[in-house]
Design a protein around this motif. Structure first.
Motif, PDB file in Angstrom:
ATOM      1  N   LEU A   1      -2.372   9.170  -5.564  1.00  0.00           N
ATOM      2  CA  LEU A   1      -2.559   8.321  -6.734  1.00  0.00           C
ATOM      3  C   LEU A   1      -3.505   7.176  -6.407  1.00  0.00           C
ATOM      4  CD1 LEU A   1      -1.466   7.913  -9.637  1.00  0.00           C
ATOM      5  CD2 LEU A   1       0.025   6.184  -8.669  1.00  0.00           C
ATOM      6  N   PHE A   2      -3.325   6.595  -5.227  1.00  0.00           N
ATOM      7  CA  PHE A   2      -4.157   5.470  -4.821  1.00  0.00           C
ATOM      8  C   PHE A   2      -5.599   5.944  -4.609  1.00  0.00           C
ATOM      9  CE2 PHE A   2      -4.816   1.882  -1.558  1.00  0.00           C
ATOM     10  CZ  PHE A   2      -5.262   1.049  -2.552  1.00  0.00           C
TER      11      PHE A   2
ATOM     12  N   LEU B   1       0.836  -1.213   0.000  1.00  0.00           N
ATOM     13  CA  LEU B   1       0.000   0.000   0.000  1.00  0.00           C
ATOM     14  C   LEU B   1       0.867   1.257   0.000  1.00  0.00           C
ATOM     15  CD1 LEU B   1      -2.994  -0.631   2.397  1.00  0.00           C
ATOM     16  CD2 LEU B   1      -2.976  -0.498  -0.073  1.00  0.00           C
ATOM     17  N   LEU B   2       1.990   1.194   0.742  1.00  0.00           N
ATOM     18  CA  LEU B   2       2.866   2.360   0.795  1.00  0.00           C
ATOM     19  C   LEU B   2       3.590   2.589  -0.520  1.00  0.00           C
ATOM     20  CD1 LEU B   2       4.473   2.179   4.332  1.00  0.00           C
ATOM     21  CD2 LEU B   2       3.090   4.018   3.411  1.00  0.00           C
ATOM     22  N   ALA B   3       3.699   1.530  -1.319  1.00  0.00           N
ATOM     23  CA  ALA B   3       4.411   1.661  -2.589  1.00  0.00           C
ATOM     24  C   ALA B   3       3.599   2.455  -3.608  1.00  0.00           C
ATOM     25  CB  ALA B   3       4.760   0.299  -3.151  1.00  0.00           C
ATOM     26  N   ILE B   4       2.302   2.628  -3.331  1.00  0.00           N
ATOM     27  CA  ILE B   4       1.495   3.460  -4.228  1.00  0.00           C
ATOM     28  C   ILE B   4       1.349   4.819  -3.566  1.00  0.00           C
ATOM     29  CG2 ILE B   4      -0.631   3.607  -5.555  1.00  0.00           C
ATOM     30  CD1 ILE B   4      -1.107   0.704  -4.980  1.00  0.00           C
ATOM     31  N   PRO B   5       1.778   5.882  -4.245  1.00  0.00           N
ATOM     32  CA  PRO B   5       1.653   7.207  -3.627  1.00  0.00           C
ATOM     33  C   PRO B   5       0.203   7.483  -3.224  1.00  0.00           C
ATOM     34  CG  PRO B   5       2.843   7.335  -5.701  1.00  0.00           C
ATOM     35  CD  PRO B   5       2.355   5.936  -5.578  1.00  0.00           C
ATOM     36  N   ASN B   6       0.048   8.113  -2.047  1.00  0.00           N
ATOM     37  CA  ASN B   6      -1.271   8.346  -1.454  1.00  0.00           C
ATOM     38  C   ASN B   6      -2.350   8.862  -2.390  1.00  0.00           C
ATOM     39  OD1 ASN B   6      -1.496   7.520   1.055  1.00  0.00           O
ATOM     40  ND2 ASN B   6      -1.160   9.495   2.063  1.00  0.00           N
TER      41      ASN B   6
ATOM     42  N   LEU C   1      -6.907   8.439  -6.000  1.00  0.00           N
ATOM     43  CA  LEU C   1      -7.382   8.742  -7.348  1.00  0.00           C
ATOM     44  C   LEU C   1      -7.892   7.474  -8.024  1.00  0.00           C
ATOM     45  CD1 LEU C   1      -6.841  11.617  -8.597  1.00  0.00           C
ATOM     46  CD2 LEU C   1      -5.162  10.510 -10.021  1.00  0.00           C
ATOM     47  N   ALA C   2      -7.107   6.386  -7.866  1.00  0.00           N
ATOM     48  CA  ALA C   2      -7.481   5.122  -8.499  1.00  0.00           C
ATOM     49  C   ALA C   2      -8.776   4.583  -7.901  1.00  0.00           C
ATOM     50  CB  ALA C   2      -6.355   4.105  -8.334  1.00  0.00           C
ATOM     51  N   ILE C   3      -8.917   4.708  -6.564  1.00  0.00           N
ATOM     52  CA  ILE C   3     -10.141   4.211  -5.924  1.00  0.00           C
ATOM     53  C   ILE C   3     -11.345   5.016  -6.410  1.00  0.00           C
ATOM     54  CG2 ILE C   3     -11.360   3.964  -3.727  1.00  0.00           C
ATOM     55  CD1 ILE C   3      -8.695   3.387  -2.399  1.00  0.00           C
TER      56      ILE C   3
ATOM     57  N   ALA D   1     -11.547   6.717  -9.143  1.00  0.00           N
ATOM     58  CA  ALA D   1     -11.759   6.457 -10.568  1.00  0.00           C
ATOM     59  C   ALA D   1     -12.529   5.161 -10.753  1.00  0.00           C
ATOM     60  CB  ALA D   1     -10.420   6.370 -11.293  1.00  0.00           C
TER      61      ALA D   1
END
Lengths: 309, 338
Positions: A157-158, A150-155, A160-162, A164
């Protein structure tokens, strides 16, 4: 409480200072942190009593003829079939809506987002971190490896993905920010539990036959609270910033809700005619984030004297 | 050292798999049927079912994830539904423009990289000297200024700062354009400042606190006691150690820059990966969203990898850890052979 009062209290009761009094004495020394606390209290009051100042219907209703009214001007408005004169303290936006009113109602949205996402992340994250730290072994490695991912995905961005994936809405925004705030708490809690768990009082509790849940909840958790409280304070700032950013991109709270990021997104098209529509919502975001950062710094110094430099 | 790098390289594999899995699952559970989106409004259920089959959407979840990684061969004659998978940097075509999604990303990524690089340079050049001055002159006027500015920088939403800069420098003073593009260096000034502000603030605070901690240590007192000039004490002795945590923070910030670029690019309508992402999300262009999110996440992971390796070169303690182990092992084996 002033000093004399305090000394007399000790003299009369012989009581020692409580932990809270000791904390408050240290916190109070940091004037900036006290200022931060005052600002946050002000915003919370604004959020609670928003309807007293402006009704929600009023600040979401268009008054096109007053679009971009300048700050400190008054203009005639039509509201509930009445024509009245309204004084625009901070001016009006592109639909002639009162900016001050929208900022006050926006405080309600931002405070709800900040508190609820961090409360969620704090509870879930601390529980996972405590379990990982206390039990160790396979449970720990599963929890910690998932956290690393989870930490490997910038906050943002994550989040944003959710958003989206699930579509922009208030609930999804809360979910996105809540989930992305979890890992910090997991790591912090695990690290604190690891330092506490081998101390003698834990052994004593075990020897008395206390169950794991009781040991974690009553003996370990209270000793790990300081870094969690600091993280929660800074987390609220981060959460409000993420929410306004997502709303600015059109992926968070949808219009006509008076969300600060939303207001800025509208203002973007009118930078050259009406800079006041841009200025005030941004100042609102900045002061509230600044206040939480100041409180966070103050709490860190006051709760953990070892960290103080 | 080689061992450390190898270990760090191996560690990135599960992370990347996890990241791709999460992003893929998110688009999998997303409401809205891509097949229905591609087809015209009046398509029959049978058409949609057939389209789902052609697009591989009727396969089970795990199989679709494998397609996502290793490629998918569409049963239809239309080859535009086939793709070679993430490993070949091919995730099919955009629903909106019908271009291969990674072609758009690879075209635009250098623009984002350029913006982030300038912002990184600016923030390092400003923050480290500011942090050092602040720490070596604690509680002085320059320290107050640095502390206040960095607190403000930390609290200012980047998109708002960007718009304020546009209002001052484009609308009022007409010095810089409000729209940015990579071919016009002058137009990059405002977005670079916007993007660099938060990082500068974070790094300045980090440099200050790290430096303050170091200059209170005994070896610095020793250096001073032996009569070394203050400048030399700071440069030769304090700086190296103080900068180690700063390098980590800078590394983490590189990733944040890529993400911050999403907002900055939107404010300045800059053609980078951030604007691709936001457009794709607004148009529900699933392959483009998937590809850009995964791409940024991978770049973020790789940047962190590079930072960790650089870190190992800078910090003698990490280096010694691995070299030390190697030496002890060699000594042990020598001992046995005697």
């Amino acid at each position: 409480m002033d000093n004399n009062n305090f000394i007399s209290q000790i003299a009369s009761t012989g009581k020692r200072k409580t932990a809270f009094e000791e904390f408050w004495r240290r916190y109070r020394k940091n004037k900036l942190a006290v200022a931060g606390l005052l600002i946050v209290v002000l915003y919370i009051l604004m959020a609670i009593f928003a309807d007293v100042f402006f009704s929600y219907d009023f600040i979401t209703q268009n008054q096109i003829s007053n679009a971009f009214a300048e700050p400190f001007t008054s203009a005639e408005i039509e509201y509930k079939d009445n024509f009245t004169n309204h004084f625009y303290v901070l001016g009006a936006d592109n639909f002639g809506r009162d900016i001050l009113g929208r900022i006050i109602h926006g405080a309600r949205i931002s405070m709800i987002i900040g508190f609820s996402t961090i409360a969620f992340a704090c509870v879930v994250g601390s529980a996972l971190g405590a379990i990982a730290g206390y039990y160790g072994g396979r449970v720990e490695s599963i929890i910690m490896r998932s956290t690393d991912i989870l930490l490997a995905i910038p906050n943002i961005l994550f989040a944003l993905a959710i958003v989206a994936a699930l579509g922009p809405s208030f609930q999804n925004l809360l979910l996105a920010i809540g989930i992305t705030s979890i890992p910090a708490f997991v790591r912090l809690m695990r690290a604190s539990v690891l330092t506490v768990k081998n101390q003698e009082f834990i052994e004593a509790a075990k020897a008395l036959g206390a169950r794991d849940f009781r040991i974690i909840a009553r003996h370990i958790m209270p000793n790990c609270m300081a870094p969690i409280i600091v993280q929660a304070t800074l987390g609220i700032a981060q959460s409000i910033l993420s929410a306004t950013s997502l709303s600015f991109l059109g992926l968070g709270i949808q219009p006509p809700s008076p969300e600060w990021g939303n207001m800025l997104s509208d203002a973007r098209s009118y930078i050259s005619y009406a800079p006041h529509t841009l200025l005030f919502p941004g100042l609102a975001i900045m002061t509230v984030i600044l206040a939480y950062n100041l409180i966070g710094d103050g709490l860190r110094d006051a709760l953990d004297p070892k960290l103080k430099r | 050292m080689v061992k450390y790098i190898l270990r760090r390289l191996l560690m990135i594999i599960p992370v990347l798999l996890g990241v791709t899995f999460i992003v893929f699952s998110l688009t999998y559970i997303a409401p809205g049927d891509p097949a229905r989106m591609i087809l015209p409004q009046d398509a029959t259920e049978a058409d949609i079912a057939q389209m789902r089959h052609f697009m591989g959407l009727d396969e089970p979840f795990i199989k679709q994830y494998f397609h996502f990684l290793f490629g998918f061969k569409s049963p239809s004659d239309d080859s535009s539904f086939s793709y070679k998978g993430l490993l070949a940097l091919d995730l099919g075509r955009s629903y909106v423009s019908n271009r291969p999604v990674f072609r758009t990303i690879l075209e635009r990524f250098p623009n984002t990289a350029l913006l982030s690089l300038f912002a990184l340079l600016l923030s390092v050049l400003l923050s480290i000297p500011a942090g050092i001055i602040s720490a070596t002159h604690q509680y002085s006027v320059p320290d107050m200024i640095v502390s206040i500015l960095s607190l403000l920088g930390l609290s200012m939403p980047a998109f708002w700062l960007g718009m304020i800069l546009i209002w001052i420098f484009s609308v009022q003073l007409k010095i810089f354009p409000s729209l940015a593009n990579p071919n016009n260096l002058k137009s990059l000034v405002l977005p670079v400042i916007t993007l660099a502000t938060m990082n500068t603030a974070v790094q300045a605070r980090m440099t200050r606190s790290s430096m303050l901690e170091i200059i209170r240590q005994d070896y610095i007192r020793t250096a001073r006691a032996k009569g070394l000039e203050e400048k030399k004490v700071i440069r030769r002795h304090a700086l190296n150690n103080a900068l180690i945590p700063v390098v980590t923070v800078i590394g983490l910030q590189v990733g944040q820059l890529l993400v911050g670029a999403v907002l900055t690019e939107t404010v300045f309508s800059y053609p980078g990966i951030g604007t691709i992402m936001v457009d794709a999300i607004q148009r529900k262009d699933t392959p483009q969203i998937l590809a850009s999110v995964v791409f940024v996440a991978i770049v973020f992971a790789l940047v962190n990898l590079v930072v960790d390796i650089v870190y190992a070169f800078i910090d003698p303690r990490i280096r010694a850890q691995y070299e030390g182990i190697a030496k002890i092992k060699i000594n042990n084996s020598l001992g046995k052979s005697k």
